[in-house]
Write an enzyme that holds these catalytic residues in place. Structure first.
Site, PDB file in Angstrom:
ATOM      1  N   SER A 157       0.863  -1.194   0.000  1.00 31.57           N
ATOM      2  CA  SER A 157       0.000   0.000   0.000  1.00 31.57           C
ATOM      3  C   SER A 157       0.893   1.236   0.000  1.00 31.57           C
ATOM      4  CB  SER A 157      -0.865   0.029   1.260  1.00 31.57           C
ATOM      5  OG  SER A 157      -1.493   1.287   1.402  1.00 31.57           O
ATOM      6  N   TYR A 170      -0.951  -0.817  10.249  1.00 33.30           N
ATOM      7  CA  TYR A 170      -1.043  -1.108   8.804  1.00 33.30           C
ATOM      8  C   TYR A 170       0.211  -0.614   8.070  1.00 33.30           C
ATOM      9  CZ  TYR A 170      -3.487  -1.247   4.216  1.00 33.30           C
ATOM     10  OH  TYR A 170      -3.866  -1.493   2.925  1.00 33.30           O
ATOM     11  N   ALA A 171       0.683   0.579   8.421  1.00 30.92           N
ATOM     12  CA  ALA A 171       1.896   1.115   7.783  1.00 30.92           C
ATOM     13  C   ALA A 171       3.094   0.221   8.076  1.00 30.92           C
ATOM     14  CB  ALA A 171       2.163   2.540   8.265  1.00 30.92           C
ATOM     15  N   ALA A 172       3.174  -0.265   9.320  1.00 29.39           N
ATOM     16  CA  ALA A 172       4.296  -1.146   9.680  1.00 29.39           C
ATOM     17  C   ALA A 172       4.224  -2.454   8.898  1.00 29.39           C
ATOM     18  CB  ALA A 172       4.276  -1.432  11.185  1.00 29.39           C
ATOM     19  N   LYS A 174       2.666  -3.037   5.975  1.00 34.07           N
ATOM     20  CA  LYS A 174       2.865  -2.846   4.532  1.00 34.07           C
ATOM     21  C   LYS A 174       4.294  -2.394   4.207  1.00 34.07           C
ATOM     22  CE  LYS A 174      -1.335  -3.964   3.169  1.00 34.07           C
ATOM     23  NZ  LYS A 174      -1.572  -5.192   2.412  1.00 34.07           N
TER      24      LYS A 174
HETATM   25  P1  NAI Z   1     -11.304  -6.185   1.032  1.00 38.55           P
HETATM   26  O1  NAI Z   1     -11.527  -6.002   2.492  1.00 38.55           O
HETATM   27  O2  NAI Z   1     -12.360  -5.743   0.085  1.00 38.55           O
HETATM   28  O3  NAI Z   1     -11.008  -7.746   0.735  1.00 38.55           O
HETATM   29  C1  NAI Z   1     -10.103  -8.425   1.525  1.00 38.55           C
HETATM   30  C2  NAI Z   1     -10.023  -9.876   1.097  1.00 38.55           C
HETATM   31  O4  NAI Z   1      -9.070 -10.522   1.944  1.00 38.55           O
HETATM   32  C3  NAI Z   1     -11.335 -10.645   1.237  1.00 38.55           C
HETATM   33  O5  NAI Z   1     -11.416 -11.570   0.173  1.00 38.55           O
HETATM   34  C4  NAI Z   1     -11.150 -11.389   2.545  1.00 38.55           C
HETATM   35  O6  NAI Z   1     -11.872 -12.618   2.577  1.00 38.55           O
HETATM   36  C5  NAI Z   1      -9.673 -11.675   2.525  1.00 38.55           C
HETATM   37  N1  NAI Z   1      -9.092 -11.881   3.849  1.00 38.55           N
HETATM   38  C6  NAI Z   1      -9.099 -11.052   4.921  1.00 38.55           C
HETATM   39  N2  NAI Z   1      -8.459 -11.634   5.949  1.00 38.55           N
HETATM   40  C7  NAI Z   1      -8.023 -12.850   5.519  1.00 38.55           C
HETATM   41  C8  NAI Z   1      -7.333 -13.917   6.117  1.00 38.55           C
HETATM   42  N3  NAI Z   1      -6.926 -13.847   7.395  1.00 38.55           N
HETATM   43  N4  NAI Z   1      -7.062 -15.017   5.380  1.00 38.55           N
HETATM   44  C9  NAI Z   1      -7.484 -15.112   4.099  1.00 38.55           C
HETATM   45  N5  NAI Z   1      -8.141 -14.126   3.468  1.00 38.55           N
HETATM   46  C10 NAI Z   1      -8.425 -13.014   4.182  1.00 38.55           C
HETATM   47  O7  NAI Z   1      -9.899  -5.509   0.741  1.00 38.55           O
HETATM   48  P2  NAI Z   1      -9.338  -4.741  -0.563  1.00 38.55           P
HETATM   49  O8  NAI Z   1      -9.663  -3.314  -0.451  1.00 38.55           O
HETATM   50  O9  NAI Z   1      -9.741  -5.471  -1.789  1.00 38.55           O
HETATM   51  O10 NAI Z   1      -7.772  -4.882  -0.315  1.00 38.55           O
HETATM   52  C11 NAI Z   1      -7.007  -5.950  -0.831  1.00 38.55           C
HETATM   53  C12 NAI Z   1      -5.547  -5.708  -0.528  1.00 38.55           C
HETATM   54  O11 NAI Z   1      -5.137  -4.465  -1.081  1.00 38.55           O
HETATM   55  C13 NAI Z   1      -5.249  -5.641   0.958  1.00 38.55           C
HETATM   56  O12 NAI Z   1      -3.984  -6.239   1.216  1.00 38.55           O
HETATM   57  C14 NAI Z   1      -5.178  -4.162   1.219  1.00 38.55           C
HETATM   58  O13 NAI Z   1      -4.379  -3.862   2.325  1.00 38.55           O
HETATM   59  C15 NAI Z   1      -4.574  -3.665  -0.072  1.00 38.55           C
HETATM   60  N6  NAI Z   1      -4.824  -2.276  -0.362  1.00 38.55           N
HETATM   61  C16 NAI Z   1      -6.110  -1.810  -0.483  1.00 38.55           C
HETATM   62  C17 NAI Z   1      -6.318  -0.478  -0.778  1.00 38.55           C
HETATM   63  C18 NAI Z   1      -7.681   0.096  -0.946  1.00 38.55           C
HETATM   64  O14 NAI Z   1      -7.777   1.313  -1.072  1.00 38.55           O
HETATM   65  N7  NAI Z   1      -8.745  -0.696  -0.964  1.00 38.55           N
HETATM   66  C19 NAI Z   1      -5.208   0.445  -0.933  1.00 38.55           C
HETATM   67  C20 NAI Z   1      -3.902  -0.149  -0.798  1.00 38.55           C
HETATM   68  C21 NAI Z   1      -3.750  -1.464  -0.516  1.00 38.55           C
END
Ligand code: NAI
Length: 262
Positions: A157, A170-172, A174
């Site tokens: 991120s 989260y910052a730590a 990522k």
């Molecule tokens: P989201 O919350 O919509 O989806 C997260 C997904 O991860 C879901 O499919 C959930 O089932 C799965 N998940 C959560 N905990 C889990 C676990 N312990 N084991 C297995 N699966 C697990 O999240 P989003 O927004 O799609 O983010 C996806 C990635 O992108 C994350 O790593 C997030 O930190 C990163 N990200 C998101 C940003 C955003 O603006 N949405 C910006 C920068 C990074």
């Protein structure tokens, strides 16, 4: 002659053709992970979907990918739980034989100012967003290196690069993921496996739906492109890094953030 010395048109790699590859995407039941899974399927890969809970969302992704003519199964396992990850590895190797492309996308947030952040909130984010990547990668990277071809793509991120108010955990995680990826890239570079990070800015998903509207407005105001990103715009970068077109790219952090940080 192609970049890896094989016969073929030097422009073939630009098709991002992943036919015959198996791509695993963690956290692929929704949001960015879902878009990555669909995009890699569109490039021709068979898809291993992981998420922490199964159910209708995971089934819908699986069915959509099968509708594209690709093989797909989903595995509902917590990436932060070592024994579940080992079980998942056994199931995936039983069903698919191998994983060529691993996209570590699963991630969570537990935001609070540092003053109010509890040990539980810290541990929860570190264990999924950072330790989860360690655990999953550990199962799949060596089989890739034995076949002399593999791709590890970690979804970090922009917050891991510049920090954010209320997100020390989260910052730590990522920022740690970016450093982890660079170290792993050095270890596997001569074994045919590239390791790269994608660092999205603010992308429109359910994760950002939880962010207050005025905070999102401040983000779009500070983003040169002037809007949130789309999951498909992150997935496009992943497809490039997964492809043969990115065969000389490793240890890289690909910013997909509309110019929010540069
Ligand atoms: P989201 O919350 O919509 O989806 C997260 C997904 O991860 C879901 O499919 C959930 O089932 C799965 N998940 C959560 N905990 C889990 C676990 N312990 N084991 C297995 N699966 C697990 O999240 P989003 O927004 O799609 O983010 C996806 C990635 O992108 C994350 O790593 C997030 O930190 C990163 N990200 C998101 C940003 C955003 O603006 N949405 C910006 C920068 C990074």
């Amino acid at each position: 002659m192609t970049t890896d010395g094989t016969q073929g048109n030097e422009f073939d790699a630009l098709k991002f053709d992943l036919s015959g590859k198996v791509a695993m995407v963690t956290g692929a039941s929704r949001g960015i992970g879902k878009s990555i899974a669909l995009s890699l399927a569109a490039c021709g890969a068979d898809i291993v979907v992981n998420c922490n809970t199964g159910g209708q969302l995971a089934e819908a992704v699986r069915d959509q990918i099968r509708g594209m003519g690709r093989r797909c199964e989903y595995y509902a396992h917590n990436v932060a739980d070592e024994s579940e990850v080992e079980k998942m590895r056994d199931e995936i190797f039983r069903d698919f034989g191998q994983v060529d492309i691993l996209v570590n996308n699963a991630g969570i947030t537990r935001d609070k100012t540092f003053k109010k952040m509890t040990r539980e909130m810290w541990d929860a984010v570190i264990s999924v967003d950072l330790t989860g990547v360690f655990l999953v990668t550990k199962q799949f990277v060596d089989p890739m290196s034995e076949r002399r071809w593999g791709r590890i793509i970690n979804i970090a991120s922009v917050i891991g690069e510049i920090g954010n108010f209320g997100q020390t955990n989260y910052a730590a995680a990522k920022g740690g993921l970016i450093a982890f990826s660079k170290a792993l890239a050095r270890e596997y570079a001569r074994k045919g496996v590239t390791v790269n990070t994608v660092a999205p800015g603010f992308i429109k998903t359910e994760m950002t739906d939880a962010v207050p509207a005025e905070a999102l407005k401040a983000v779009t105001d500070a983003t040169p492109i002037g809007r949130l990103g789309l999951p498909s715009e992150v997935a496009a970068g992943v497809a490039f890094l997964a492809s043969d077109a990115a065969s000389y790219v490793t240890g890289h952090v690909l910013d997909i953030n509309g110019g929010y940080a540069m």
